[in-house]
Design a protein around this motif. Structure first.
Motif, PDB file in Angstrom:
ATOM      1  N   ILE B 573       3.553   5.191  36.129  1.00 27.01           N
ATOM      2  CA  ILE B 573       4.107   5.647  34.848  1.00 27.01           C
ATOM      3  C   ILE B 573       3.004   6.292  34.023  1.00 27.01           C
ATOM      4  O   ILE B 573       1.987   5.666  33.740  1.00 27.01           O
ATOM      5  N   LYS B 574       3.222   7.551  33.623  1.00 31.26           N
ATOM      6  CA  LYS B 574       2.185   8.227  32.862  1.00 31.26           C
ATOM      7  C   LYS B 574       2.406   8.122  31.360  1.00 31.26           C
ATOM      8  O   LYS B 574       1.474   8.101  30.585  1.00 31.26           O
ATOM      9  N   ARG B 575       3.685   8.062  30.933  1.00 31.93           N
ATOM     10  CA  ARG B 575       3.970   7.983  29.494  1.00 31.93           C
ATOM     11  C   ARG B 575       5.158   7.060  29.282  1.00 31.93           C
ATOM     12  O   ARG B 575       6.049   6.969  30.135  1.00 31.93           O
ATOM     13  N   PHE B 576       5.188   6.405  28.129  1.00 33.17           N
ATOM     14  CA  PHE B 576       6.364   5.577  27.862  1.00 33.17           C
ATOM     15  C   PHE B 576       6.668   5.569  26.353  1.00 33.17           C
ATOM     16  O   PHE B 576       5.823   5.921  25.525  1.00 33.17           O
ATOM     17  N   LEU B 577       7.880   5.187  26.037  1.00 34.15           N
ATOM     18  CA  LEU B 577       8.251   4.985  24.639  1.00 34.15           C
ATOM     19  C   LEU B 577       9.191   3.780  24.528  1.00 34.15           C
ATOM     20  O   LEU B 577       9.776   3.364  25.524  1.00 34.15           O
ATOM     21  N   ILE B 578       9.267   3.241  23.306  1.00 30.90           N
ATOM     22  CA  ILE B 578      10.163   2.122  23.072  1.00 30.90           C
ATOM     23  C   ILE B 578      11.336   2.636  22.238  1.00 30.90           C
ATOM     24  O   ILE B 578      11.146   3.192  21.164  1.00 30.90           O
ATOM     25  N   LEU B 579      12.542   2.436  22.749  1.00 28.36           N
ATOM     26  CA  LEU B 579      13.726   2.923  22.051  1.00 28.36           C
ATOM     27  C   LEU B 579      13.980   2.156  20.762  1.00 28.36           C
ATOM     28  O   LEU B 579      13.696   0.962  20.675  1.00 28.36           O
ATOM     29  N   HIS B 580      14.516   2.868  19.773  1.00 29.84           N
ATOM     30  CA  HIS B 580      14.737   2.289  18.461  1.00 29.84           C
ATOM     31  C   HIS B 580      15.976   1.430  18.391  1.00 29.84           C
ATOM     32  O   HIS B 580      16.212   0.729  17.431  1.00 29.84           O
ATOM     33  N   LYS B 581      16.832   1.513  19.431  1.00 25.30           N
ATOM     34  CA  LYS B 581      18.014   0.672  19.425  1.00 25.30           C
ATOM     35  C   LYS B 581      18.283   0.175  20.839  1.00 25.30           C
ATOM     36  O   LYS B 581      17.863   0.791  21.822  1.00 25.30           O
ATOM     37  N   GLU B 582      18.951  -0.964  20.921  1.00 27.20           N
ATOM     38  CA  GLU B 582      19.261  -1.515  22.231  1.00 27.20           C
ATOM     39  C   GLU B 582      20.336  -0.698  22.917  1.00 27.20           C
ATOM     40  O   GLU B 582      21.299  -0.288  22.272  1.00 27.20           O
TER      41      GLU B 582
END
Lengths: 267, 656, 327
Positions: B573-582
């Motif tokens: 995995i080169k990049r990731f983000l955390i979603l603002h909603k489930e």
């Protein structure tokens, strides 16, 4: 609760409780000044008004916590100048409180069972040994309370000490305890306070169901205007201890004095 | 052993047999109004017969389809058998389906009758009544709230059953007629239609036959040595094939008792009270249980914590071997015994697992740590793999050969083949007879020689001889440089971490792999409390830099693990983000069985994916959400993106 | 070094060396512990149900004992034959008097002050104390009296048995005391847990407002509770009076109840027992084995010392209700 009513629509009947010219003062402060109104059987009556208008004091007078200096209360035909809490409760008036008055150390189930206190009639000695009539009565009460728990959907918290429950659930348990008394008149003091939209809708549903299904007369104090308009049959408006309007939600909404009171216009 | 299906090839016939052979034993339990109610097999037989007669008097006849909508309630299970008695076909629907989904299934299956749980379901159906002109009668279980409804086409199950009872008592020939109907239904006739929740496309109605269902159930009942003394808790959706198989079908075949909890919220407490001997839970549930236990442990006193961690260590060392029956030194056994007394026993008791002899999990990959944990404390947890088209079982692990990363050898009498493209194919005794009213799709999913294409890619592991599932066959893709990209494989590794609830990976046809993560509110919220991190909403917590740091560590570990595998090293995995909603099923992002709808999610969050691949640090996103009461709203956020370092495969080899 | 030995080793050596003395000391500690517990019980009852710390509990003990003895004398002078008939009649009448007292207290003291803060009610119990002192002196006179233990058929004399090279003597009245206290505690616990009135009591203790709204009559409950406390006071008076004499100095014992309550929690019946036992046994052991070291008189301050420690480290006591709060 009596058996579910068989007459659906024309459910509003005669006057169940009438408050006549009641005045209440604490020291020099007049909390209620010459207020009169009535509550009819089977209706949902809202008591509204800006903060400090005397609404909670009015409820306290109705169920006997405060004794008015002046005026009378007629309940189910009997007129009194002062009512003791015990008389109110045994006469069929149940109550919830603004800040929730529950037995914090007891479980939700025990709290609601406490509401059956006045219905428990069996002799002391049978109780001591837990035999015969005492057991049967206990089972009957338990069954009744379980119906209420089912109605309010609080099965999963029945054994939790209420002190640990979130506010919304505490209010539901308190409603359950009031219902357990099989009241003819249910006094609700700001039942929606502190709730989010979903909880308010649930609570509204419960209030309507109690009124429709069991025919319980309900008087409620509420600040959320939307709730008041949706739920109530008639509204009485208090401001600074005096009655300034009395009628259907629509009438009251358009009443100039009411609008002024809420906007803070001096009068 | 003679296969039961030979003699009793439909469920109604099995019910008669059970009433005869186990008449006085409990068949069904239900917690209602605070106490457990119980019915014996004889009682159930009588109730269902009366029910069937009552239904026939309402007009249900052979060949009709009858919808069954609700959660696990005795009367709904009895509705299934009553309908089958008349030669009609039950069609269960998920209780939490929204009106549109419900309308689709009811229309597609062309139901004339529906047996539903309560007012909620009645309201839902009535709201789409205009799309269902053929629907004649609704029968309901729970009367609350329905008193004032128009009963022209509505009836309570109580009334239907009472009516049937009266009719049976009045006319002796009616009983004989019913027996005739039961006997007339052949084993090859459709027994039930289960609509699968499509992870892609619309639902299809899987038709199962009585004789095949019973044959398959008999095989697994023998495989796991289940008998009439066992008890199972039916808490997973009634419309799900797993519940129909594990609880209903196996229960009918073995004669064991099925227990229905009071409601979804009390299910865990009811589990403890019932003490089942057979248990199934999807990995998600097992994860959630373990997380709750760990969180409670963090809040316990220091002594308790030390004791707990010490004995869990002991269990890790010896537990699984003891469970597998392998040899363990005496000191190990003694320590484990003490641990059992102090830790594992009470723990299993609290979770409700004290009497469980066999436990299964399936549906998605399960983390090796999680799997090992449960086995080490003495829960005989095994994996199975299957799908609705197989009537569940394709593979299942036998006692003694249990591994966390495989799903087992073929189930009894099941034949598995791997196609050239890696897709898993099977033929099984329980397999379906076809999709309802959809020959085209049926033909699509079968090979010329009658094997079902599962749609999953997998291979047989050399070491163990057991099947290993990598991913959905069509989801296995390739990066631009040709590296194998199996998104599920990566997502599962991420979801093993308690902080990560959901993960969606992208990379097919791209330069590198990126992931979108959902935090687990329970675990991260608890961490926030303990570390005095304040937050006012899920969105705020999900966007918190410290939370990003925590998850970065998890992603780094997954990268390390990927680097260790030659095939996967290029897919780090080169990049990731955390979603603002489930991600939520109500918004269409997950299926009803909580599986990610990757395509739909990709569309919805397109701006975020663009940002992941164009090097941006952050991206704005606005999504429409559906609240529980059906209303819609919009949630907006600025989501941050983090870069990850890639572990060079060469470095891993040197370290090893 | 020598000092450390004297404090930490020597006493235990002595205990081991003469086990019969140890048993004797333990027994006496048990007895006084049970009697402390009995006093504490009176406080717990009233505090649990009305939230009031009844300063008058001590004088109620004296008053009850005086009433019993006074009525007995009255009956005798009225011609009733001395002996158990007169004694039990007197007992019944004394119980009746405690009942009347309970009614009176509820009417005159509690009802008018129902919504006042707890401190006001506490001060009211002060007033009650002085009233009972004055009233008691007026009716019964200030001279110490003899408890009618024998007439009530309470045993006297001692039981001796040999053990470990020596012997242990137990006063029969002490044995009776322990039995009576145990029965009383069991009865009270049962009452609280099982009966409707018991449940109502717990409700009132938890929240007055809630209890009122459910229809529980606070007045009724208070009468019941003060009557129960009165019964406990009478029993205490009989037991303590039998071991010494009935005089106004008996009320000092009430002060010993305070450390017991701090240890056991103000609202817990089992707490009162455990607290009482710890204090009682602790005192006797302390006095006997450590007394020579620290100068005698340990008995008078050890209880308060232990109480101080508890206040510092565990103020709710061993069994007191932990306040359940949701933050």
């Amino acid at each position: 609760m009596r058996a579910p009513d068989d007459k659906p629509k024309s459910r509003i009947g005669d006057v169940l409780l009438a408050v006549e010219d009641v005045s209440l003062a604490f020291g020099g402060v007049k909390a209620i000044n010459g207020v009169s109104f009535d509550i009819r059987q089977g209706e949902i009556r809202a008591i509204i008004g800006p903060n400090g208008a005397g609404k909670t004091s009015m409820l306290n007078v109705i169920n006997g916590f405060y004794h008015p200096q002046q005026g009378r209360i007629t309940f189910k035909g009997r007129t009194r100048s002062r009512m003791r809490p015990y008389e109110a409760a045994s006469g069929g008036i149940a109550r919830t409180f603004q800040n929730v008055a529950l037995f914090r150390g007891m479980s939700a189930l025990d709290n609601i069972m406490a509401g059956r206190t006045l219905k428990m009639n069996v002799n002391f000695f049978w109780q001591l040994f837990r035999r015969g009539p005492a057991m049967r009565e206990e089972i009957e009460h338990r069954r009744f309370v379980e119906e209420i728990i089912d109605f309010l959907k609080i099965q999963d918290i029945r054994r939790t000490p209420v002190g640990r429950l979130p506010y919304g659930l505490q209010k539901r348990v308190e409603l359950g305890r009031a219902l357990a008394m099989e009241p003819e008149l249910l006094l609700l003091d700001e039942p929606m306070a502190g709730m989010n939209l979903e909880e308010k809708e649930d609570m509204s549903r419960y209030i309507l169901d109690v009124n429709e299904y069991y025919g319980t007369t309900i008087a409620l104090i509420e600040h959320d205007m939307g709730v008041v308009m949706d739920l109530s049959d008639r509204v009485v408006v208090l401001d600074h201890g005096e009655k300034i309007a009395d009628g259907t939600p629509d009438e009251v909404k358009r009443n100039q004095a009411v609008i002024d009171a809420y906007l803070g216009v001096a009068h | 052993m003679v296969n039961t299906a030979v003699v009793h090839d439909t469920f109604p016939k099995l019910l008669e047999r059970n009433a005869r052979d186990f008449g006085a034993r409990p068949s069904m339990r239900h917690k209602d109004l605070g106490i457990w109610q119980s019915w014996t097999w004889s009682e159930v037989r009588d109730i269902v017969r009366a029910y069937a007669v009552g239904l026939s008097r309402l007009g249900v006849k052979r060949g009709d389809t009858v919808a069954i909508v609700g959660s696990n309630r005795p009367k709904l299970y009895w509705s299934i058998v009553a309908v089958q008695m008349l030669g009609a076909v039950p069609v269960p629907v998920y209780a939490d389906a929204v009106a549109d989904e419900l309308a689709f299934v009811l229309k597609h299956a062309d139901v004339r009758f529906a047996a539903v749980e309560d007012q909620e379901q009645v309201d839902k159906i009535q709201s789409v009544m205009d799309r269902l002109p053929n629907l004649e009668w609704l029968v309901y279980d729970e009367p609350r709230g329905l008193r004032d409804y128009d009963h022209a086409r509505l009836r309570s199950m109580e009334d239907v059953i009472a009516d049937g009872r009266k009719a049976l008592a009045a006319d002796a020939k009616l009983g004989a007629w019913l027996d005739g109907e039961i006997a007339a239904t052949k084993g090859s006739d459709p027994s039930i239609i289960l609509y699968t929740s499509g992870t892609t496309g619309t639902s299809k109605g899987v038709v199962l036959s009585g004789e095949r269902s019973i044959a398959a159930a008999t095989d697994t009942v023998n495989f796991d040595h289940l008998d009439e003394n066992d008890v199972a808790l039916a808490y997973l959706p009634l419309a799900w094939v797993g519940d129909h198989y594990l609880n209903f079908a196996q229960g009918m075949v073995a004669g064991f008792c099925m227990a229905c909890p009071e409601n979804a919220e009390t299910a865990m407490a009811d589990l403890r009270e019932i003490g089942p001997t057979f248990y199934f839970a999807p990995p998600r549930t097992l994860e959630a249980l373990l997380t709750r236990v760990m969180i409670r442990m963090e809040d316990a006193s220091a002594i308790k914590r030390k004791l707990f961690h010490y004995f869990i260590g002991v269990a890790r060392q010896y537990g699984e071997r003891i469970l597998n029956g392998q040899s363990v030194p005496l000191t190990g056994r003694i320590l484990y015994g003490v641990g059992n007394l102090l830790v594992y026993g009470p723990l299993k008791n609290v979770l409700g697992f004290s009497r469980v002899r066999t436990a299964y999990t399936a549906g998605e990959a399960i983390g090796p740590d999680l799997f090992a944990f449960y086995r080490s404390i003495g829960l005989n947890l095994k994996q199975l793999y299957g799908q609705t088209e197989a009537f569940l079982y394709v593979t299942c692990q036998p006692d003694g050969a249990i591994y966390s990363d495989t799903v087992g050898p073929a189930a009894p009498h099941v034949d598995i083949r791997i196609a050239d493209n890696g897709e898993v194919l099977f033929k099984s005794p329980g397999m379906f007879t076809g999709y309802f009213r959809d020959e085209a799709k049926t033909a699509e999913v079968l090979t010329p020689d009658g094997y079902v294409k599962t749609g999953d890619a997998g291979f047989f592991d050399e070491k163990t001889g057991q099947l290993k599932i990598i991913d959905r066959a069509k989801d296995v893709g390739k990066l631009k440089d040709g590296t194998l990209f199996a998104p599920k494989y990566i997502e599962n590794k991420l979801k093993f971490f308690p902080n990560i609830r959901e993960a969606v990976a992208y990379g097919d046809g791209r330069d590198f792999v990126t992931v979108m993560l959902n935090i687990d509110l329970t675990a991260v919220g608890s961490w926030a409390e303990r570390n005095n991190v304040a937050y006012a909403s899920y969105q705020e917590l999900a966007g918190h830099p410290l939370v990003y740091d925590m998850l970065e560590k998890n992603v780094a570990e997954v990268n390390r693990s990927l680097a260790a595998d030659k095939m996967m090293a290029g897919a780090q995995i080169k990049r990731f983000l955390i979603l603002h909603k489930e991600l939520d099923a109500d918004d269409g992002e997950l299926t009803r069985t909580q599986k990610v709808r990757r395509g739909f999610v990709a569309e919805r969050y397109a701006p975020l994916i663009t940002a992941l691949y164009d090097g941006s640090d952050a991206a704005d996103i606005s999504t429409e959400v559906t609240f529980e009461d059906g209303r819609k709203g919009v949630i907006s956020a600025r989501v941050k993106i983090r870069d990850m370092k890639v572990v060079p495969a060469a470095a891993m080899e040197k370290a090893a | 070094m020598d000092l450390l030995y004297k404090i930490f080793i020597d006493p235990f050596m002595q205990m081991g060396g003469a086990p019969d003395l140890l048993v004797q000391t333990l027994w006496e500690g048990l007895v006084s512990g049970m009697l402390y517990a009995l006093i504490a019980l009176g406080f717990v009852l009233i505090f649990k149900a009305s939230g009031v710390f009844n300063f008058a509990q001590g004088i109620m003990v004296v008053f009850a004992a005086l009433t019993l003895v006074g009525v007995y004398d009255l009956l005798r002078s009225a011609g009733v034959t001395p002996g158990w008939l007169a004694a039990y009649l007197a007992l019944a009448i004394a119980l009746g008097v405690m009942g009347i007292l309970a009614f009176a207290v509820e009417r005159v003291v509690l009802r008018p002050l129902v919504n006042q803060p707890d401190i006001i009610l506490f001060m009211a119990t002060f007033g009650l104390t002085y009233f009972l002192i004055g009233f008691g002196e007026f009716v019964f006179g200030g001279n110490p009296k003899r408890m009618i233990a024998g007439e009530l058929n309470l045993p006297s004399g001692a039981v001796e048995f040999k053990m470990a090279g020596g012997f242990v003597a137990m006063q029969k009245i002490d044995i009776a005391a322990v039995l009576i206290v145990s029965v009383m505690v069991a009865g009270l616990s049962f009452f609280f847990q099982r009966t409707r009135i018991g449940r109502a009591l717990r409700a009132v203790a938890d929240s007055h407002k809630a209890a009122l709204s459910v229809g529980i009559s606070l007045e009724q409950i208070w009468v019941v509770v003060w009557f129960a406390a009165g019964i406990v006071a009478l029993t205490t008076g009989i037991m303590w009076g039998a071991r010494s004499e009935v005089s106004f100095s008996l009320q000092i014992i009430a002060l010993k109840a305070l450390p017991v309550l701090i240890l056991g929690g103000f609202t817990s019946i089992p707490g009162a027992i455990v607290g009482g036992l710890i204090i009682g046994i602790g005192e006797k052991l302390g006095e006997f084995y450590w007394g020579p070291l620290l100068g005698s008189g340990i008995e008078s301050w050890l209880a308060y010392f232990i109480a101080l420690l508890f206040l510092l480290f565990r103020p709710q006591g061993l069994f007191g209700e932990k306040i359940i709060e949701r933050i």
